[in-house]
Design a protein around this motif. Structure first.
Motif, short mmCIF file in Angstrom:
data_model
loop_
_atom_site.label_atom_id
_atom_site.label_comp_id
_atom_site.label_asym_id
_atom_site.label_seq_id
_atom_site.Cartn_x
_atom_site.Cartn_y
_atom_site.Cartn_z
N GLU A 182 -27.80 -11.60 -20.09
CA GLU A 182 -28.48 -10.48 -20.74
C GLU A 182 -28.64 -9.31 -19.79
O GLU A 182 -28.80 -9.49 -18.58
CB GLU A 182 -29.84 -10.94 -21.28
N LYS A 183 -28.62 -8.10 -20.35
CA LYS A 183 -28.59 -6.87 -19.56
C LYS A 183 -29.98 -6.26 -19.44
O LYS A 183 -30.69 -6.11 -20.43
CB LYS A 183 -27.63 -5.86 -20.19
N PHE A 184 -30.32 -5.89 -18.21
CA PHE A 184 -31.57 -5.19 -17.93
C PHE A 184 -31.29 -4.03 -16.98
O PHE A 184 -30.29 -4.02 -16.27
CB PHE A 184 -32.60 -6.14 -17.30
N LYS A 185 -32.21 -3.07 -16.97
CA LYS A 185 -32.14 -1.95 -16.04
C LYS A 185 -33.44 -1.90 -15.25
O LYS A 185 -34.52 -2.10 -15.83
CB LYS A 185 -31.92 -0.63 -16.78
N PHE A 206 -31.86 2.73 -8.37
CA PHE A 206 -31.62 2.40 -9.78
C PHE A 206 -30.45 1.45 -9.91
O PHE A 206 -29.43 1.62 -9.24
CB PHE A 206 -31.32 3.69 -10.56
N THR A 207 -30.62 0.45 -10.72
CA THR A 207 -29.51 -0.43 -11.05
C THR A 207 -29.37 -0.45 -12.56
O THR A 207 -30.31 -0.76 -13.29
CB THR A 207 -29.71 -1.86 -10.50
N ASN A 208 -28.19 -0.10 -13.02
CA ASN A 208 -27.94 0.12 -14.43
C ASN A 208 -27.64 -1.15 -15.19
O ASN A 208 -27.77 -1.19 -16.41
CB ASN A 208 -26.76 1.11 -14.60
N GLU A 209 -27.28 -2.21 -14.49
CA GLU A 209 -26.82 -3.39 -15.21
C GLU A 209 -27.12 -4.67 -14.44
O GLU A 209 -26.27 -5.22 -13.77
CB GLU A 209 -25.32 -3.29 -15.51
N ILE A 210 -28.38 -5.11 -14.54
CA ILE A 210 -28.74 -6.43 -14.05
C ILE A 210 -28.37 -7.43 -15.13
O ILE A 210 -28.83 -7.31 -16.27
CB ILE A 210 -30.24 -6.52 -13.73
N ARG A 211 -27.55 -8.40 -14.80
CA ARG A 211 -27.15 -9.43 -15.76
C ARG A 211 -27.75 -10.76 -15.33
O ARG A 211 -27.46 -11.25 -14.24
CB ARG A 211 -25.63 -9.55 -15.81
N LEU A 259 -35.90 -16.46 -14.49
CA LEU A 259 -36.02 -16.85 -13.08
C LEU A 259 -35.00 -16.11 -12.21
O LEU A 259 -35.20 -15.96 -11.00
CB LEU A 259 -35.84 -18.36 -12.92
N ASP A 260 -33.90 -15.65 -12.80
CA ASP A 260 -32.87 -14.94 -12.04
C ASP A 260 -33.30 -13.51 -11.68
O ASP A 260 -32.64 -12.85 -10.88
CB ASP A 260 -31.57 -14.85 -12.85
N LEU A 261 -34.38 -13.04 -12.29
CA LEU A 261 -34.78 -11.64 -12.09
C LEU A 261 -35.28 -11.39 -10.67
O LEU A 261 -35.09 -10.31 -10.12
CB LEU A 261 -35.87 -11.27 -13.09
N ASN A 262 -35.90 -12.38 -10.07
CA ASN A 262 -36.53 -12.21 -8.77
C ASN A 262 -35.57 -11.67 -7.73
O ASN A 262 -35.85 -10.68 -7.05
CB ASN A 262 -37.12 -13.56 -8.31
N GLN A 263 -34.41 -12.30 -7.57
CA GLN A 263 -33.45 -11.90 -6.56
C GLN A 263 -32.93 -10.49 -6.81
O GLN A 263 -32.74 -9.72 -5.87
CB GLN A 263 -32.28 -12.88 -6.50
N ASN A 264 -32.73 -10.14 -8.06
CA ASN A 264 -32.22 -8.80 -8.38
C ASN A 264 -33.23 -7.71 -8.01
O ASN A 264 -32.84 -6.66 -7.50
CB ASN A 264 -31.89 -8.73 -9.87
N ILE A 265 -34.50 -7.98 -8.26
CA ILE A 265 -35.52 -6.99 -7.90
C ILE A 265 -35.63 -6.89 -6.38
O ILE A 265 -35.76 -5.79 -5.82
CB ILE A 265 -36.87 -7.35 -8.53
N GLN A 266 -35.57 -8.02 -5.69
CA GLN A 266 -35.63 -7.98 -4.23
C GLN A 266 -34.44 -7.21 -3.66
O GLN A 266 -34.59 -6.45 -2.69
CB GLN A 266 -35.66 -9.40 -3.68
#
Length: 326
Positions: free
Chosen positions: A157-160, A180-185, A190-197
């Motif tokens: 799923e896609k998040f910004k 800014f990151t346009n496409e966190i997949r 639980l996968d969100l943590n690493q992307n935000i870091q």
């Protein structure tokens, strides 16, 4: 597309005490309304992927997990409650109300969720004064179900997400390219943590602040501003080959018109008495106009205005040719 059943149906009705109607200082306008995190948790259904009935990551999960991560990253910071804006409400009804005329539906028989959601979390301890304006460090994100294929099977799923500043004079967001990151997949919350870091580690807040501070050192004359406005409107109608090599501005005609209007009337960022406007003020006129962009394109356009103004600053600084400046 199907919805997950919520057995707590009496709490699905939109309580207007949880919708804030003050629109004078919102980070985005468009067709949005302000809601609380509790409203998203208790009163909204959750879409699923139709082919396998697997749940999507809800707006509440996205925002709540981000809050937890920010708390962990900045344990000494007293975070403000997230500022949440939603749009494109999708209405439904509970199973017992099937076949009932819409005008006869009782409030507890109605269900809702929102196709699009954006939020900002302010870190009030991290404030800066830039060109006479107080800026606060913020972290925020966007979720737009219209950018998912909910009629298929569950997929990433896609998040910004963004980290940047909010101008407290006008609540305009100031988002840089590396913030800014346009496409966190992600496949699960639980996968969100690493992307935000990763986003926090790559964001250079000092460079961001320095570039914004430098904007006030350069200005356009009234003639140059008029030329820029005309060229910005012309750019949208150039052929693709003619657009090559020219910096794109993503604001539409009505937003550019709003920039012109506020050039004369904005109490905080209008032209000076001689008609000149410095680039910091111009930047804020752009970000203010961008508030009318829909949630699913707002952050991208915000970043674009930052890049665009820095392009103009570099042209003025180096006295180099630019399509927009005479």
């Amino acid at each position: 597309m199907e919805l997950i059943a919520n057995n707590n149906t009496e709490h699905m009705v939109l309580d207007h005490s949880e919708v804030v109607t003050n629109t004078s200082l919102n980070f985005i306008e468009a067709n949005t309304e302000k809601v609380t995190l509790e409203h998203l948790k208790n009163k909204c259904t959750i879409p699923v992927f139709a082919k396998d009935n697997e749940t999507t990551i809800s707006h509440y999960q996205f925002i709540n997990e981000t809050l937890d991560i920010v708390h962990a990253q900045f344990p000494q910071t007293n975070l403000k409650a997230p500022d949440i804006r939603v749009s494109h409400v999708v209405k439904g009804r509970i199973p017992s109300a099937i076949g009932k005329p819409a005008k006869e539906l009782m409030e507890h028989e109605k269900t809702i969720y929102y196709e699009r959601c954006a939020f900002v979390i302010e870190l009030p301890q991290f404030k800066q004064i830039i060109n006479g304006n107080e800026l606060a460090l913020c972290i925020g994100g966007v979720r737009a179900y219209n950018q998912e294929n909910l009629y298929s099977r569950k997929s990433l799923e896609k998040f910004k997400m963004f980290v940047g500043y909010q101008n407290k004079v006008c609540t305009n967001l100031c988002i840089s390219t590396d913030g800014f990151t346009n496409e966190i997949r992600i496949g699960s919350i639980l996968d969100l943590n690493q992307n935000i870091q990763n986003l926090l580690s790559t964001y250079d807040k000092d460079a961001h602040l320095n570039k914004m501070e430098a904007m006030a050192n350069y200005a356009l004359t009234e003639e140059q501003f008029g030329h820029l406005v005309g060229k910005a409107r012309m750019f949208q109608h150039l052929s693709k080959s003619e657009q090559q090599g020219k910096f794109p501005l993503q604001l539409n005609d009505s937003q550019i018109n709003n920039v012109v209007k506020e050039y004369y009337n904005c109490p905080n960022f209008k032209r000076s008495e001689n008609g000149n406007i410095n680039m910091w003020n111009l930047y804020n006129l752009f970000t203010e106009a961008n508030k009318s962009s829909y949630i699913d394109s707002n952050f991208e356009r915000n970043v674009n205005t930052y890049q665009y103004v820095n392009h103009l600053v570099e042209s003025l600084k180096s006295d180099s040719a630019s399509y927009y400046i005479i």
